[in-house]
Design a protein around this motif. Structure first.
Motif, PDB file in Angstrom:
ATOM      1  N   ALA A   1       4.241  -3.253  -6.115  1.00 21.12           N
ATOM      2  CA  ALA A   1       3.203  -3.342  -4.978  1.00 21.12           C
ATOM      3  C   ALA A   1       2.568  -4.802  -5.480  1.00 21.12           C
ATOM      4  O   ALA A   1       2.032  -5.507  -4.648  1.00 21.12           O
ATOM      5  CB  ALA A   1       2.209  -2.230  -5.252  1.00 21.12           C
ATOM      6  N   THR A   2       2.086  -4.993  -6.731  1.00 21.79           N
ATOM      7  CA  THR A   2       1.682  -6.207  -7.391  1.00 21.79           C
ATOM      8  C   THR A   2       2.661  -7.413  -6.833  1.00 21.79           C
ATOM      9  O   THR A   2       2.003  -8.469  -6.539  1.00 21.79           O
ATOM     10  CB  THR A   2       1.204  -6.188  -8.807  1.00 21.79           C
ATOM     11  OG1 THR A   2       0.561  -5.437  -9.134  1.00 21.79           O
ATOM     12  CG2 THR A   2       0.723  -7.691  -9.091  1.00 21.79           C
TER      13      THR A   2
ATOM     14  N   PRO B   1       0.992  -1.271  -0.061  1.00 20.22           N
ATOM     15  CA  PRO B   1       0.021  -0.119   0.050  1.00 20.22           C
ATOM     16  C   PRO B   1       0.978   1.201  -0.080  1.00 20.22           C
ATOM     17  O   PRO B   1       0.487   2.241  -0.637  1.00 20.22           O
ATOM     18  CB  PRO B   1      -0.964  -0.324   1.285  1.00 20.22           C
ATOM     19  CG  PRO B   1      -1.083  -1.772   1.624  1.00 20.22           C
ATOM     20  CD  PRO B   1       0.270  -1.992   1.083  1.00 20.22           C
TER      21      PRO B   1
ATOM     22  N   GLU C   1       1.797   1.757  -3.508  1.00 22.76           N
ATOM     23  CA  GLU C   1       0.738   2.419  -4.432  1.00 22.76           C
ATOM     24  C   GLU C   1       0.516   3.970  -4.068  1.00 22.76           C
ATOM     25  O   GLU C   1       0.122   4.656  -4.925  1.00 22.76           O
ATOM     26  CB  GLU C   1      -0.764   1.719  -3.981  1.00 22.76           C
ATOM     27  CG  GLU C   1      -0.626   0.220  -4.309  1.00 22.76           C
ATOM     28  CD  GLU C   1      -0.998   0.105  -5.913  1.00 22.76           C
ATOM     29  OE1 GLU C   1      -0.944   1.154  -6.506  1.00 22.76           O
ATOM     30  OE2 GLU C   1      -1.156  -1.156  -6.354  1.00 22.76           O
ATOM     31  N   GLU C   2       0.585   4.252  -2.560  1.00 26.94           N
ATOM     32  CA  GLU C   2       0.574   5.799  -2.648  1.00 26.94           C
ATOM     33  C   GLU C   2       1.747   6.627  -3.019  1.00 26.94           C
ATOM     34  O   GLU C   2       1.655   7.700  -3.681  1.00 26.94           O
ATOM     35  CB  GLU C   2       0.753   6.020  -1.069  1.00 26.94           C
ATOM     36  CG  GLU C   2      -0.386   5.461  -0.098  1.00 26.94           C
ATOM     37  CD  GLU C   2      -1.742   6.395  -0.069  1.00 26.94           C
ATOM     38  OE1 GLU C   2      -1.474   7.687  -0.418  1.00 26.94           O
ATOM     39  OE2 GLU C   2      -2.802   5.825  -0.137  1.00 26.94           O
TER      40      GLU C   2
ATOM     41  N   SER D   1       4.293   5.934 -13.230  1.00 23.85           N
ATOM     42  CA  SER D   1       4.167   5.182 -11.749  1.00 23.85           C
ATOM     43  C   SER D   1       4.148   3.471 -12.227  1.00 23.85           C
ATOM     44  O   SER D   1       3.898   2.841 -11.219  1.00 23.85           O
ATOM     45  CB  SER D   1       2.748   5.574 -11.310  1.00 23.85           C
ATOM     46  OG  SER D   1       1.908   5.271 -12.260  1.00 23.85           O
TER      47      SER D   1
ATOM     48  N   ARG E   1       4.008   0.393  -9.164  1.00 23.17           N
ATOM     49  CA  ARG E   1       2.469  -0.474  -9.252  1.00 23.17           C
ATOM     50  C   ARG E   1       2.922  -2.166  -9.367  1.00 23.17           C
ATOM     51  O   ARG E   1       2.469  -2.895  -8.889  1.00 23.17           O
ATOM     52  CB  ARG E   1       1.606   0.004 -10.101  1.00 23.17           C
ATOM     53  CG  ARG E   1       1.201   1.497 -10.024  1.00 23.17           C
ATOM     54  CD  ARG E   1      -0.342   1.636 -10.446  1.00 23.17           C
ATOM     55  NE  ARG E   1      -0.625   3.043 -10.330  1.00 23.17           N
ATOM     56  CZ  ARG E   1      -0.874   3.749  -9.274  1.00 23.17           C
ATOM     57  NH1 ARG E   1      -1.236   3.027  -8.287  1.00 23.17           N
ATOM     58  NH2 ARG E   1      -1.494   5.092  -9.364  1.00 23.17           N
TER      59      ARG E   1
ATOM     60  N   ASP F   1       0.705   7.040  -6.759  1.00 29.87           N
ATOM     61  CA  ASP F   1      -0.161   7.933  -6.855  1.00 29.87           C
ATOM     62  C   ASP F   1       0.627   9.466  -6.966  1.00 29.87           C
ATOM     63  O   ASP F   1       0.175  10.223  -7.673  1.00 29.87           O
ATOM     64  CB  ASP F   1      -1.187   7.917  -5.866  1.00 29.87           C
ATOM     65  CG  ASP F   1      -2.151   6.901  -5.832  1.00 29.87           C
ATOM     66  OD1 ASP F   1      -2.424   6.262  -7.117  1.00 29.87           O
ATOM     67  OD2 ASP F   1      -3.022   6.451  -4.708  1.00 29.87           O
TER      68      ASP F   1
END
Length: 281
Positions: free
Chosen positions: A254-255, A231, A234-235, A247, A251, A238
């Motif tokens: 994060a995945t 998370p 992800e922040e 980005s 991402r 963004d």
């Protein structure tokens, strides 16, 4: 409020409990609410000398300073709950969230609170000699109040100015590099192991200065922290998009971390098991 404020922590995970405990040196007491929290949270709170209170409403009513240190996805909900009880003190949001979300939280709380302070913690929890840094941005007087709260403790504070969002931006900028680098190291080691050259890869990396590839034992630690690192990335993604920067890399990282979601806080995991879970979730 006098020189010994009452502090509240929402909610004491491993970082939050340890950071809150440091404030005991300069606070009258440090409150938390065990309602709905796990036995592990209760054990941490007891270990660090936090005072249990029956409800969030009572916490908000008694506290002069509220510290929010929770998973990024919960930051707005925590702030909204505090606002709903009419909190009128100082609110420190020390979560790893995008500057835009930090500003939203500040706007949400501003009608009732004395001040909102944007904070970010960089480093390990302040236990066993660890000394993380707490970066702060916001109204100068409010930042100074938080600095006094952590004076002469293992949490070192540093002011970044009066603008809301600076501390959050710094945290996510560091996250972008530090956490993604760990993910890349895990993938590289997983690939090398598949072809039987993982020891050679580690040897190559050991001759480089401060290469994460030279620390394969950290892969398992990364897996155990993936549930909250994902998370954060992800922040950060963004925040990159808001700045007009690509980005996709974050991402994807994060995945990748999501493959370790079932490894939450598993401190006993071996490197081989972490790589197995990465390859076959």
């Amino acid at each position: 409020m006098d020189d010994q404020p009452t502090v509240a922590i929402l909610h004491p995970g491993s970082m939050g409990a340890a950071v809150a405990a440091c404030t005991r040196a300069n606070a009258r007491e440090v409150l938390w609410c065990p309602a709905g929290r796990s036995p592990a949270s209760t054990a941490r709170a007891e270990e660090h000398g936090l005072v249990p209170v029956n409800s969030i409403a009572e916490v908000v009513d008694r506290a002069d300073i509220v510290i929010s240190l929770c998973p990024p996805a919960a930051a707005e909900d925590v702030a909204a709950e505090v606002a709903s009880y009419g909190f009128g003190g100082w609110y420190l949001d020390a979560n790893a969230i995008a500057p835009e979300r930090m500003q939203y939280i500040a706007d949400l709380l501003t009608p009732s609170v004395k001040a909102v302070i944007d904070g970010s913690v960089v480093g390990s929890p302040p236990v066993n000699g660890k000394t993380p840094r707490l970066f702060l941005s916001g109204p100068a007087a409010a930042v100074a109040r938080i600095e006094n709260l952590f004076a002469d403790t293992d949490v070192r504070t540093q002011a970044l100015g009066t603008g809301i969002g600076a501390a959050s931006a710094l945290k996510l900028s560091y996250t972008t590099y530090q956490k993604t680098s760990r993910v890349l190291a895990a993938l590289a080691l997983g690939m090398a192991r598949e072809h039987g050259v993982d020891q050679e890869l580690t040897d190559i990396a050991s001759h480089r200065t401060r290469s994460y590839l030279a620390e394969p034992e950290y892969v398992a630690k990364t897996a155990a922290r993936a549930w909250r690192w994902g998370p954060e990335l992800e922040e950060a993604a963004d925040t990159l998009e808001a700045a007009g920067l690509p980005s996709e890399m974050l991402r994807a990282a994060a995945t990748t971390l999501a493959r370790w979601d079932d490894s939450k806080d598993d401190s006993e995991m071996a490197l081989a098991d972490a790589l197995d879970r990465l390859a076959q979730p």
